[in-house]
Design an enzyme around this catalytic site. Structure first.
Site, PDB file in Angstrom:
ATOM      1  CB  CYS A  90      -0.865  -0.014   1.256  1.00  0.00           C
ATOM      2  SG  CYS A  90      -1.918   1.430   1.414  1.00  0.00           S
ATOM      3  CD  GLU A 133      -6.712   1.840  -4.039  1.00  0.00           C
ATOM      4  OE1 GLU A 133      -6.843   2.796  -3.257  1.00  0.00           O
ATOM      5  OE2 GLU A 133      -5.614   1.267  -4.221  1.00  0.00           O
TER       6      GLU A 133
HETATM    7 ZN    ZN Z   1      -3.479   1.270  -0.168  1.00  0.00          ZN
END
Ligand code: ZN
Length: 147
Positions: A90, A133
């Site tokens: 991420c 997301e």
């Molecule tokens: Zn992320």
């Protein structure tokens, strides 16, 4: 313009559930443009608006994964029972990779940058990126779903 990505798992903006986009204004369109530049610079496969400090329901996905790149007010309408576990990273958690179990395929509806609603079927990496997301928009990070 390259935007600053919010990092740190305890950052409040990353932990807050985002608000629906009421109207696609010029400001939103500029934001999308900047988000695309920012994602490309960091070789991300996706980026959500709260990662750059805007608490709204909007994320983008890399053109390498998807023909549709802009997802405004997205809603996952179907998740496959079949799952797959893969390591995920991420942009908000640099240098951390965690195996995450996700549905292998899904169906999502959202609006594009013109305000047109669309539905999309996704599988494998694209389905994974969309789930990642969508989690962001709900204040969830990969370090939360680690099993
Ligand atoms: Zn992320």
């Amino acid at each position: 313009m390259i935007l600053k990505i919010q990092i740190n798992k305890n950052n409040p903006i990353l932990r807050k559930k985002t608000e629906p986009v009421a109207e696609i204004t010029g400001e939103i369109l500029n934001l999308i443009k900047d988000m695309k530049e920012t994602m490309a610079k960091d070789n991300g496969v996706g980026l959500s608006a709260n990662q750059i400090g805007k608490s709204i329901r909007l994320f983008i996905i890399s053109p390498e994964l998807s023909k549709k790149q802009v997802f405004i007010n997205p809603k996952i309408i179907k998740l496959s029972k079949k799952t797959e576990t893969m390591e995920e990273g991420c942009l908000s958690l640099p240098d951390i990779f965690i195996p995450i179990e996700r549905a292998k395929s899904l169906k999502i509806k959202a609006s594009d940058e013109k305000g047109k609603e669309f539905k999309l079927k996704a599988k494998d990496l694209l389905a994974r990126a969309i789930q990642h997301e969508t989690d962001h928009l709900n204040g969830i990070l990969i370090c939360d779903n680690a099993k």
